[in-house]
Design a protein around this motif. Structure first.
Motif, PDB file in Angstrom:
ATOM      1  N   GLY A  85       0.788  -1.227   0.000  1.00  0.00           N
ATOM      2  CA  GLY A  85       0.000   0.000   0.000  1.00  0.00           C
ATOM      3  C   GLY A  85       0.815   1.270   0.000  1.00  0.00           C
ATOM      4  O   GLY A  85       0.293   2.343   0.295  1.00  0.00           O
ATOM      5  N   VAL A  86       2.096   1.181  -0.353  1.00  0.00           N
ATOM      6  CA  VAL A  86       2.959   2.363  -0.445  1.00  0.00           C
ATOM      7  C   VAL A  86       2.857   2.874  -1.876  1.00  0.00           C
ATOM      8  O   VAL A  86       3.686   2.569  -2.735  1.00  0.00           O
ATOM      9  N   LEU A  87       1.842   3.675  -2.140  1.00  0.00           N
ATOM     10  CA  LEU A  87       1.493   4.008  -3.518  1.00  0.00           C
ATOM     11  C   LEU A  87       1.997   5.372  -3.983  1.00  0.00           C
ATOM     12  O   LEU A  87       2.463   5.519  -5.108  1.00  0.00           O
ATOM     13  N   GLY A  88       1.858   6.392  -3.144  1.00  0.00           N
ATOM     14  CA  GLY A  88       2.255   7.732  -3.561  1.00  0.00           C
ATOM     15  C   GLY A  88       1.426   8.252  -4.714  1.00  0.00           C
ATOM     16  O   GLY A  88       1.906   9.071  -5.513  1.00  0.00           O
ATOM     17  N   SER A  89       0.178   7.811  -4.823  1.00  0.00           N
ATOM     18  CA  SER A  89      -0.647   8.176  -5.975  1.00  0.00           C
ATOM     19  C   SER A  89      -1.038   9.652  -5.985  1.00  0.00           C
ATOM     20  O   SER A  89      -1.159  10.256  -7.060  1.00  0.00           O
ATOM     21  N   LYS A  90      -1.231  10.240  -4.809  1.00  0.00           N
ATOM     22  CA  LYS A  90      -1.544  11.679  -4.762  1.00  0.00           C
ATOM     23  C   LYS A  90      -0.341  12.492  -5.198  1.00  0.00           C
ATOM     24  O   LYS A  90      -0.465  13.462  -5.949  1.00  0.00           O
ATOM     25  N   TRP A  91       0.822  12.106  -4.722  1.00  0.00           N
ATOM     26  CA  TRP A  91       2.050  12.818  -5.066  1.00  0.00           C
ATOM     27  C   TRP A  91       2.335  12.747  -6.560  1.00  0.00           C
ATOM     28  O   TRP A  91       2.719  13.739  -7.191  1.00  0.00           O
ATOM     29  N   SER A  92       2.133  11.578  -7.153  1.00  0.00           N
ATOM     30  CA  SER A  92       2.476  11.388  -8.562  1.00  0.00           C
ATOM     31  C   SER A  92       1.356  11.795  -9.513  1.00  0.00           C
ATOM     32  O   SER A  92       1.570  11.871 -10.721  1.00  0.00           O
ATOM     33  N   GLY A  93       0.147  12.033  -8.956  1.00  0.00           N
ATOM     34  CA  GLY A  93      -0.979  12.341  -9.820  1.00  0.00           C
ATOM     35  C   GLY A  93      -1.375  11.171 -10.692  1.00  0.00           C
ATOM     36  O   GLY A  93      -1.933  11.353 -11.783  1.00  0.00           O
ATOM     37  N   GLY A  94      -1.063   9.965 -10.215  1.00  0.00           N
ATOM     38  CA  GLY A  94      -1.404   8.774 -10.982  1.00  0.00           C
ATOM     39  C   GLY A  94      -0.414   8.418 -12.070  1.00  0.00           C
ATOM     40  O   GLY A  94      -0.597   7.431 -12.779  1.00  0.00           O
ATOM     41  N   LYS A  95       0.657   9.192 -12.206  1.00  0.00           N
ATOM     42  CA  LYS A  95       1.658   8.927 -13.234  1.00  0.00           C
ATOM     43  C   LYS A  95       2.671   7.898 -12.730  1.00  0.00           C
ATOM     44  O   LYS A  95       2.946   7.806 -11.538  1.00  0.00           O
ATOM     45  N   ALA A  96       3.249   7.155 -13.654  1.00  0.00           N
ATOM     46  CA  ALA A  96       4.231   6.124 -13.311  1.00  0.00           C
ATOM     47  C   ALA A  96       5.615   6.748 -13.184  1.00  0.00           C
ATOM     48  O   ALA A  96       6.490   6.565 -14.039  1.00  0.00           O
ATOM     49  N   ILE A  97       5.819   7.519 -12.119  1.00  0.00           N
ATOM     50  CA  ILE A  97       7.098   8.197 -11.908  1.00  0.00           C
ATOM     51  C   ILE A  97       8.108   7.271 -11.240  1.00  0.00           C
ATOM     52  O   ILE A  97       9.282   7.226 -11.631  1.00  0.00           O
ATOM     53  N   LEU A  98       7.653   6.523 -10.237  1.00  0.00           N
ATOM     54  CA  LEU A  98       8.527   5.627  -9.487  1.00  0.00           C
ATOM     55  C   LEU A  98       8.236   4.181  -9.854  1.00  0.00           C
ATOM     56  O   LEU A  98       7.092   3.795 -10.083  1.00  0.00           O
ATOM     57  N   SER A  99       9.284   3.367  -9.890  1.00  0.00           N
ATOM     58  CA  SER A  99       9.100   1.941 -10.148  1.00  0.00           C
ATOM     59  C   SER A  99       8.376   1.288  -8.979  1.00  0.00           C
ATOM     60  O   SER A  99       8.468   1.746  -7.827  1.00  0.00           O
ATOM     61  N   ASP A 100       7.646   0.242  -9.273  1.00  0.00           N
ATOM     62  CA  ASP A 100       6.968  -0.502  -8.211  1.00  0.00           C
ATOM     63  C   ASP A 100       7.974  -1.317  -7.405  1.00  0.00           C
ATOM     64  O   ASP A 100       7.822  -1.515  -6.200  1.00  0.00           O
ATOM     65  N   GLU A 101       9.014  -1.776  -8.053  1.00  0.00           N
ATOM     66  CA  GLU A 101      10.019  -2.600  -7.386  1.00  0.00           C
ATOM     67  C   GLU A 101      10.994  -1.740  -6.589  1.00  0.00           C
ATOM     68  O   GLU A 101      11.480  -0.717  -7.066  1.00  0.00           O
ATOM     69  N   VAL A 102      11.262  -2.193  -5.385  1.00  0.00           N
ATOM     70  CA  VAL A 102      12.212  -1.525  -4.491  1.00  0.00           C
ATOM     71  C   VAL A 102      13.241  -2.559  -4.052  1.00  0.00           C
ATOM     72  O   VAL A 102      12.875  -3.646  -3.591  1.00  0.00           O
ATOM     73  N   VAL A 103      14.507  -2.239  -4.205  1.00  0.00           N
ATOM     74  CA  VAL A 103      15.576  -3.134  -3.767  1.00  0.00           C
ATOM     75  C   VAL A 103      15.992  -2.742  -2.355  1.00  0.00           C
ATOM     76  O   VAL A 103      16.389  -1.600  -2.108  1.00  0.00           O
ATOM     77  N   VAL A 104      15.879  -3.684  -1.449  1.00  0.00           N
ATOM     78  CA  VAL A 104      16.239  -3.457  -0.050  1.00  0.00           C
ATOM     79  C   VAL A 104      17.572  -4.147   0.225  1.00  0.00           C
ATOM     80  O   VAL A 104      17.773  -5.308  -0.139  1.00  0.00           O
ATOM     81  N   SER A 105      18.483  -3.437   0.847  1.00  0.00           N
ATOM     82  CA  SER A 105      19.774  -4.028   1.210  1.00  0.00           C
ATOM     83  C   SER A 105      20.048  -3.762   2.686  1.00  0.00           C
ATOM     84  O   SER A 105      19.755  -2.689   3.198  1.00  0.00           O
ATOM     85  N   MET A 106      20.598  -4.778   3.343  1.00  0.00           N
ATOM     86  CA  MET A 106      20.873  -4.660   4.772  1.00  0.00           C
ATOM     87  C   MET A 106      22.243  -5.243   5.090  1.00  0.00           C
ATOM     88  O   MET A 106      22.625  -6.292   4.574  1.00  0.00           O
ATOM     89  N   GLU A 107      22.963  -4.541   5.933  1.00  0.00           N
ATOM     90  CA  GLU A 107      24.179  -5.069   6.539  1.00  0.00           C
ATOM     91  C   GLU A 107      23.964  -4.978   8.044  1.00  0.00           C
ATOM     92  O   GLU A 107      23.719  -3.890   8.575  1.00  0.00           O
ATOM     93  N   VAL A 108      24.017  -6.111   8.709  1.00  0.00           N
ATOM     94  CA  VAL A 108      23.681  -6.169  10.119  1.00  0.00           C
ATOM     95  C   VAL A 108      24.889  -6.583  10.938  1.00  0.00           C
ATOM     96  O   VAL A 108      25.515  -7.611  10.673  1.00  0.00           O
ATOM     97  N   GLY A 109      25.231  -5.763  11.917  1.00  0.00           N
ATOM     98  CA  GLY A 109      26.264  -6.087  12.889  1.00  0.00           C
ATOM     99  C   GLY A 109      25.613  -6.343  14.233  1.00  0.00           C
ATOM    100  O   GLY A 109      24.727  -5.593  14.653  1.00  0.00           O
ATOM    101  N   ALA A 110      26.001  -7.409  14.907  1.00  0.00           N
ATOM    102  CA  ALA A 110      25.359  -7.779  16.161  1.00  0.00           C
ATOM    103  C   ALA A 110      26.387  -8.270  17.171  1.00  0.00           C
ATOM    104  O   ALA A 110      27.467  -8.766  16.800  1.00  0.00           O
ATOM    105  N   ARG A 111      26.054  -8.141  18.447  1.00  0.00           N
ATOM    106  CA  ARG A 111      26.924  -8.606  19.521  1.00  0.00           C
ATOM    107  C   ARG A 111      26.178  -9.591  20.401  1.00  0.00           C
ATOM    108  O   ARG A 111      25.012  -9.369  20.752  1.00  0.00           O
ATOM    109  N   ARG A 112      26.848 -10.650  20.788  1.00  0.00           N
ATOM    110  CA  ARG A 112      26.208 -11.689  21.607  1.00  0.00           C
ATOM    111  C   ARG A 112      25.846 -11.123  22.977  1.00  0.00           C
ATOM    112  O   ARG A 112      26.651 -10.452  23.623  1.00  0.00           O
ATOM    113  N   LYS A 113      24.612 -11.405  23.390  1.00  0.00           N
ATOM    114  CA  LYS A 113      24.123 -10.910  24.669  1.00  0.00           C
ATOM    115  C   LYS A 113      24.721 -11.719  25.826  1.00  0.00           C
ATOM    116  O   LYS A 113      25.012 -12.885  25.695  1.00  0.00           O
TER     117      LYS A 113
END
Length: 202
Positions: free
Chosen positions: A174-202
């Motif tokens: 539901g992350v559409l942005g339709s009001k912002w774009s006026g219904g135009k295809a400005i942004l791609s529907d696909e989003v690439v998510v990248s994560m690098e996670v650093g963690a320490r043992r509790k």
């Protein structure tokens, strides 16, 4: 936090030079590792007008990774990201994406991933099936994860590093942005998510 990350990196480098007792991943003890926001990164990219690549990130997150070396399939992870910590390097754009037309951070203050099944793929690679919740919508996704390594650093503790990159469709959440774009295809529907996670043992 940047200073903390630099200090940690320097500590790891110094420990390596002095021959500190680093662990190979196969020797690492099982346990619960707490995500360290200062050593982690959550970013995303999206195409604009099929020409530009827009990038952003979230500055605040928390979570845990339970590592079970004897039975990797029993490992688990949860990650929670503060939606209002969005940073696209443009204050106007940040306000727009945080607003009701996109993430609606006032009503949905967090994005969350919680694992349901871990599938070892060989070596230090895993597929993690879990529930991804964005803007109040939860969908099952499969995330490819690679264990970058584990290390025992004096005066810091047992550390673990993970990384992943995967693609989602923002319309599924539901992350559409339709009001912002006026219904135009400005942004791609696909989003690439990248994560690098650093963690320490509790």
């Amino acid at each position: 936090m940047r200073r903390t990350a630099r200090v940690l990196a320097a500590t790891v480098a110094l420990a390596a030079i002095l021959g500190a007792p680093f662990l190979r991943a196969s020797e690492a003890a099982s346990g619960v590792y707490e995500i360290r926001p200062e050593d982690s990164r959550v970013g995303f990219t999206i195409q604009k007008w099929v020409v530009f690549k827009e990038e952003g990130r979230f500055r605040e997150m928390r979570g845990e990774v339970a590592v079970d070396r004897e039975n990797p399939a029993a490992s688990r992870v949860w990650v929670e990201i503060v939606a209002s910590s969005l940073d696209t390097r443009d204050p106007y754009r940040d306000r727009t994406v945080r607003g009701e037309d996109f993430l609606n951070v006032r009503r949905y203050p967090t994005l969350r991933f919680e694992s349901r099944r871990v599938l070892p793929k060989g070596g230090e690679a895993f597929d993690i099936e879990g529930d991804l919740t964005i803007r109040g919508v939860t969908r099952r996704v499969t995330v490819p994860v690679r264990l970058r390594g584990l290390a025992r650093v004096p005066e810091v503790g047992d550390l673990a590093g993970f990384e992943t990159s995967f693609t989602i469709k923002r319309s599924d959440y539901g992350v559409l942005g339709s009001k912002w774009s006026g219904g135009k295809a400005i942004l791609s529907d696909e989003v690439v998510v990248s994560m690098e996670v650093g963690a320490r043992r509790k």
